[in-house]
Write a protein that holds these residues in place. Structure first.
Motif, PDB file in Angstrom:
ATOM      1  N   GLU A 174     -30.395  -9.913  56.992  1.00 52.80           N
ATOM      2  CA  GLU A 174     -31.240  -8.727  56.828  1.00 52.80           C
ATOM      3  C   GLU A 174     -30.370  -7.511  56.529  1.00 52.80           C
ATOM      4  N   GLN A 175     -29.345  -7.320  57.336  1.00 55.88           N
ATOM      5  CA  GLN A 175     -28.375  -6.248  57.092  1.00 55.88           C
ATOM      6  C   GLN A 175     -27.151  -6.470  57.957  1.00 55.88           C
ATOM      7  N   VAL A 176     -26.048  -5.848  57.551  1.00 58.85           N
ATOM      8  CA  VAL A 176     -24.822  -5.841  58.349  1.00 58.85           C
ATOM      9  C   VAL A 176     -24.415  -4.386  58.540  1.00 58.85           C
ATOM     10  N   ILE A 177     -24.171  -4.015  59.778  1.00 59.14           N
ATOM     11  CA  ILE A 177     -23.802  -2.637  60.119  1.00 59.14           C
ATOM     12  C   ILE A 177     -22.321  -2.612  60.485  1.00 59.14           C
ATOM     13  N   LEU A 178     -21.564  -1.768  59.789  1.00 62.27           N
ATOM     14  CA  LEU A 178     -20.165  -1.549  60.111  1.00 62.27           C
ATOM     15  C   LEU A 178     -20.047  -0.230  60.854  1.00 62.27           C
ATOM     16  N   LYS A 179     -19.598  -0.288  62.091  1.00 63.78           N
ATOM     17  CA  LYS A 179     -19.476   0.911  62.917  1.00 63.78           C
ATOM     18  C   LYS A 179     -18.063   1.459  62.784  1.00 63.78           C
ATOM     19  N   VAL A 180     -17.982   2.749  62.444  1.00 62.28           N
ATOM     20  CA  VAL A 180     -16.681   3.398  62.262  1.00 62.28           C
ATOM     21  C   VAL A 180     -16.626   4.652  63.125  1.00 62.28           C
ATOM     22  N   ASP A 181     -15.434   5.121  63.374  1.00 62.54           N
ATOM     23  CA  ASP A 181     -15.214   6.318  64.189  1.00 62.54           C
ATOM     24  C   ASP A 181     -15.745   7.547  63.447  1.00 62.54           C
ATOM     25  N   VAL A 197     -10.334   0.065  60.534  1.00 64.02           N
ATOM     26  CA  VAL A 197     -11.335   1.036  60.085  1.00 64.02           C
ATOM     27  C   VAL A 197     -12.650   0.818  60.831  1.00 64.02           C
ATOM     28  N   VAL A 198     -13.058  -0.436  60.943  1.00 61.70           N
ATOM     29  CA  VAL A 198     -14.324  -0.778  61.599  1.00 61.70           C
ATOM     30  C   VAL A 198     -14.074  -1.028  63.078  1.00 61.70           C
ATOM     31  N   THR A 199     -14.830  -0.345  63.936  1.00 62.49           N
ATOM     32  CA  THR A 199     -14.678  -0.546  65.378  1.00 62.49           C
ATOM     33  C   THR A 199     -15.498  -1.732  65.866  1.00 62.49           C
ATOM     34  N   GLU A 200     -16.622  -2.021  65.177  1.00 62.74           N
ATOM     35  CA  GLU A 200     -17.473  -3.151  65.554  1.00 62.74           C
ATOM     36  C   GLU A 200     -18.394  -3.476  64.385  1.00 62.74           C
ATOM     37  N   MET A 201     -18.718  -4.762  64.231  1.00 62.68           N
ATOM     38  CA  MET A 201     -19.650  -5.200  63.192  1.00 62.68           C
ATOM     39  C   MET A 201     -20.891  -5.779  63.862  1.00 62.68           C
ATOM     40  N   GLU A 202     -22.050  -5.470  63.289  1.00 60.61           N
ATOM     41  CA  GLU A 202     -23.312  -5.978  63.817  1.00 60.61           C
ATOM     42  C   GLU A 202     -24.112  -6.591  62.677  1.00 60.61           C
ATOM     43  N   ALA A 203     -24.530  -7.841  62.834  1.00 58.40           N
ATOM     44  CA  ALA A 203     -25.292  -8.544  61.802  1.00 58.40           C
ATOM     45  C   ALA A 203     -26.704  -8.818  62.304  1.00 58.40           C
ATOM     46  N   HIS A 204     -27.686  -8.560  61.446  1.00 58.08           N
ATOM     47  CA  HIS A 204     -29.085  -8.861  61.744  1.00 58.08           C
ATOM     48  C   HIS A 204     -29.509 -10.010  60.829  1.00 58.08           C
ATOM     49  N   LEU A 205     -29.826 -11.150  61.420  1.00 58.28           N
ATOM     50  CA  LEU A 205     -30.188 -12.343  60.674  1.00 58.28           C
ATOM     51  C   LEU A 205     -31.617 -12.755  61.027  1.00 58.28           C
ATOM     52  N   ARG A 206     -32.292 -13.420  60.079  1.00 62.93           N
ATOM     53  CA  ARG A 206     -33.645 -13.940  60.309  1.00 62.93           C
ATOM     54  C   ARG A 206     -33.680 -15.425  60.000  1.00 62.93           C
ATOM     55  N   ALA A 207     -34.356 -16.192  60.841  1.00 65.55           N
ATOM     56  CA  ALA A 207     -34.482 -17.629  60.626  1.00 65.55           C
ATOM     57  C   ALA A 207     -35.411 -17.886  59.445  1.00 65.55           C
ATOM     58  N   LEU A 226     -25.828  -8.279  49.644  1.00 63.72           N
ATOM     59  CA  LEU A 226     -25.625  -7.918  51.045  1.00 63.72           C
ATOM     60  C   LEU A 226     -25.975  -6.456  51.267  1.00 63.72           C
ATOM     61  N   ARG A 227     -26.836  -6.187  52.241  1.00 61.97           N
ATOM     62  CA  ARG A 227     -27.179  -4.816  52.612  1.00 61.97           C
ATOM     63  C   ARG A 227     -26.227  -4.364  53.723  1.00 61.97           C
ATOM     64  N   VAL A 228     -25.341  -3.435  53.394  1.00 65.99           N
ATOM     65  CA  VAL A 228     -24.344  -2.961  54.350  1.00 65.99           C
ATOM     66  C   VAL A 228     -24.631  -1.505  54.699  1.00 65.99           C
ATOM     67  N   GLU A 229     -24.660  -1.219  55.981  1.00 65.28           N
ATOM     68  CA  GLU A 229     -24.857   0.151  56.472  1.00 65.28           C
ATOM     69  C   GLU A 229     -23.577   0.594  57.172  1.00 65.28           C
ATOM     70  N   ILE A 230     -23.132   1.807  56.872  1.00 64.48           N
ATOM     71  CA  ILE A 230     -21.999   2.410  57.584  1.00 64.48           C
ATOM     72  C   ILE A 230     -22.566   3.284  58.692  1.00 64.48           C
ATOM     73  N   ALA A 231     -22.240   2.975  59.932  1.00 65.55           N
ATOM     74  CA  ALA A 231     -22.709   3.753  61.074  1.00 65.55           C
ATOM     75  C   ALA A 231     -21.539   4.494  61.690  1.00 65.55           C
ATOM     76  N   ARG A 232     -21.591   5.812  61.647  1.00 66.51           N
ATOM     77  CA  ARG A 232     -20.528   6.628  62.222  1.00 66.51           C
ATOM     78  C   ARG A 232     -20.827   6.879  63.692  1.00 66.51           C
ATOM     79  N   MET A 233     -19.953   6.354  64.557  1.00 66.67           N
ATOM     80  CA  MET A 233     -20.181   6.399  66.002  1.00 66.67           C
ATOM     81  C   MET A 233     -19.058   7.184  66.685  1.00 66.67           C
ATOM     82  N   ARG A 234     -19.406   7.815  67.783  1.00 69.31           N
ATOM     83  CA  ARG A 234     -18.367   8.463  68.602  1.00 69.31           C
ATOM     84  C   ARG A 234     -17.647   7.401  69.403  1.00 69.31           C
TER      85      ARG A 234
END
Length: 200
Positions: A136-143, A165-175, A190-198
């Motif tokens: 569904e999407q993959v979120i790359l969390k960065v500082d 660069v990436v602090t954590e990766m999160e994948a949303h998958l559907r059966a 691939l739908r990739v979202e960049i999430a800027r996190m503290r």
């Protein structure tokens, strides 16, 4: 009248719950820890104690990097997943120090890794895996502080050429049920979202 009468009880699995069990979920871990409802080794060949198409949602926070055989685990989760069941997985990004620092980590995960949990990626090879999870999407969390004011394109260039660069990766998958054919043409962008996190 009971509004839930006639509805099937929703089963949600929190895989590798460890010391962070979740309320309202079946907490699964290989260790018999406080809050664990089901002791089960996700790397074993022992099936999950659920019938086919009976689980509506899955979570696995920092679990997949510990598995020796993630295809086996993802295939077993696919068996018990209801059609369109959501599976959210988080893990270190493969080019981060976190991916290697813990000696119990068995593998690195990258953006391209998630596709191998879906059948369209097996158009030219066959490992016996029959699960089909659609990304569904993959979120790359960065500082947020380090990447403030930078475009997503600049961040992605750094992800592909630099470490940490990436602090954590999160994948949303559907059966995807029934499973798709093993055809390259069915691979989706691939739908990739960049999430800027503290951080910290």
């Amino acid at each position: 009248p009971d509004a839930t009468r006639g509805r099937r009880h929703r089963v949600r699995l929190n895989l590798g719950s460890g010391l962070q069990p979740m309320d309202g979920w079946v907490n699964v871990d290989q260790c018999d820890l406080p809050g664990v409802d089901l002791v089960h080794d996700l790397d074993s060949r022992e099936p999950l104690p659920y019938p086919d198409a009976s689980v509506s949602e899955f979570r696995a926070q920092h679990v997949i990097e510990h598995l020796r055989d993630p295809l086996r685990m993802m295939g077993e989760c696919y068996r018990v997943a209801e059609p369109d069941a959501l599976f959210i997985l988080t893990c270190p990004y493969g080019s981060s120090d976190d991916a290697d620092a813990n000696p119990t980590h068995c593998r690195r995960m990258f953006l391209g890794s998630w596709g191998f949990f879906g059948q369209p990626y097996y158009w030219r090879e066959d490992y016996g895996y029959r699960g089909d999870w659609r990304i569904e999407q993959v979120i790359l969390k960065v500082d947020a502080e380090a990447w403030s004011g930078r475009t997503d394109g600049v961040v992605m260039d750094a992800v592909n050429t630099r470490r940490n660069v990436v602090t954590e990766m999160e994948a949303h998958l559907r059966a995807q049920k029934p499973a798709r054919a093993r055809e390259r043409s069915l691979q989706e962008p691939l739908r990739v979202e960049i999430a800027r996190m503290r951080v910290g």
